[in-house]
Design a protein around this motif. Sequence first.
Motif, PDB file in Angstrom:
ATOM      1  N   ILE A  69       0.832  -1.206   0.000  1.00 55.61           N
ATOM      2  CA  ILE A  69       0.000   0.000   0.000  1.00 55.61           C
ATOM      3  C   ILE A  69       0.867   1.256   0.000  1.00 55.61           C
ATOM      4  O   ILE A  69       0.449   2.311  -0.476  1.00 55.61           O
ATOM      5  CB  ILE A  69      -0.952  -0.030   1.202  1.00 55.61           C
ATOM      6  CG1 ILE A  69      -1.930  -1.192   1.031  1.00 55.61           C
ATOM      7  CG2 ILE A  69      -1.715   1.270   1.345  1.00 55.61           C
ATOM      8  CD1 ILE A  69      -2.759  -1.464   2.241  1.00 55.61           C
ATOM      9  N   GLY A 110      -6.375  -0.792  11.212  1.00 58.45           N
ATOM     10  CA  GLY A 110      -7.197  -0.236  10.151  1.00 58.45           C
ATOM     11  C   GLY A 110      -7.352   1.265  10.271  1.00 58.45           C
ATOM     12  O   GLY A 110      -7.682   1.946   9.303  1.00 58.45           O
ATOM     13  N   THR A 133      -7.334  -0.662   4.690  1.00 58.40           N
ATOM     14  CA  THR A 133      -7.384  -2.021   4.157  1.00 58.40           C
ATOM     15  C   THR A 133      -7.159  -3.059   5.258  1.00 58.40           C
ATOM     16  O   THR A 133      -7.655  -4.179   5.178  1.00 58.40           O
ATOM     17  CB  THR A 133      -6.310  -2.192   3.068  1.00 58.40           C
ATOM     18  OG1 THR A 133      -6.461  -1.147   2.119  1.00 58.40           O
ATOM     19  CG2 THR A 133      -6.419  -3.521   2.384  1.00 58.40           C
ATOM     20  N   VAL A 174     -10.172  -5.020   6.870  1.00 62.19           N
ATOM     21  CA  VAL A 174     -10.641  -6.236   6.200  1.00 62.19           C
ATOM     22  C   VAL A 174      -9.757  -7.422   6.578  1.00 62.19           C
ATOM     23  O   VAL A 174     -10.247  -8.489   6.950  1.00 62.19           O
ATOM     24  CB  VAL A 174     -10.659  -6.040   4.665  1.00 62.19           C
ATOM     25  CG1 VAL A 174     -11.036  -7.322   3.961  1.00 62.19           C
ATOM     26  CG2 VAL A 174     -11.585  -4.909   4.292  1.00 62.19           C
TER      27      VAL A 174
END
Length: 136
Positions: free
Chosen positions: A49, A97, A102, A105
């Motif tokens: 990310i 989170g 992300t 999840v």
Amino acid sequence: MSEPVTEPFEPTPEQIEARARRADRATRGALAAVLCLEAVVVLLVPRAIAFTTGLGTTRTVILIALAVLLVAVGGLLRRPWGIAVGSAMQVLFTATGILIPTMFVVGVIFAAIWGRLLVLRHEVVGSPGGLRMLAG
């Protein structure tokens, strides 16, 4: 000639206790493996990310510390209170989170795996049920 009818084998209480100890050790090992996999994910997913949003020094330090903590707690699962600490780590992992959305999840997926292993442990070993299951 007909064969003699044999009675079904009934395990002794000692054998039942030995099976429960082995099952407890096996499920604790599986829980430790989940924590170690979470540590790997904490290190890998944010790296992927980082190319889009950037991590920054603070987030990187927090995530590395969390990964080290996850591995350390994985080693402590053989202690009686280890499952309680591991359950708390699930909350902490999911809370990452806040830093990287992300991870919510991924945290929920790992928490579901953790919960399923605790239910399996309850069924096989006979550990406490309900919310007490989270504490071992």
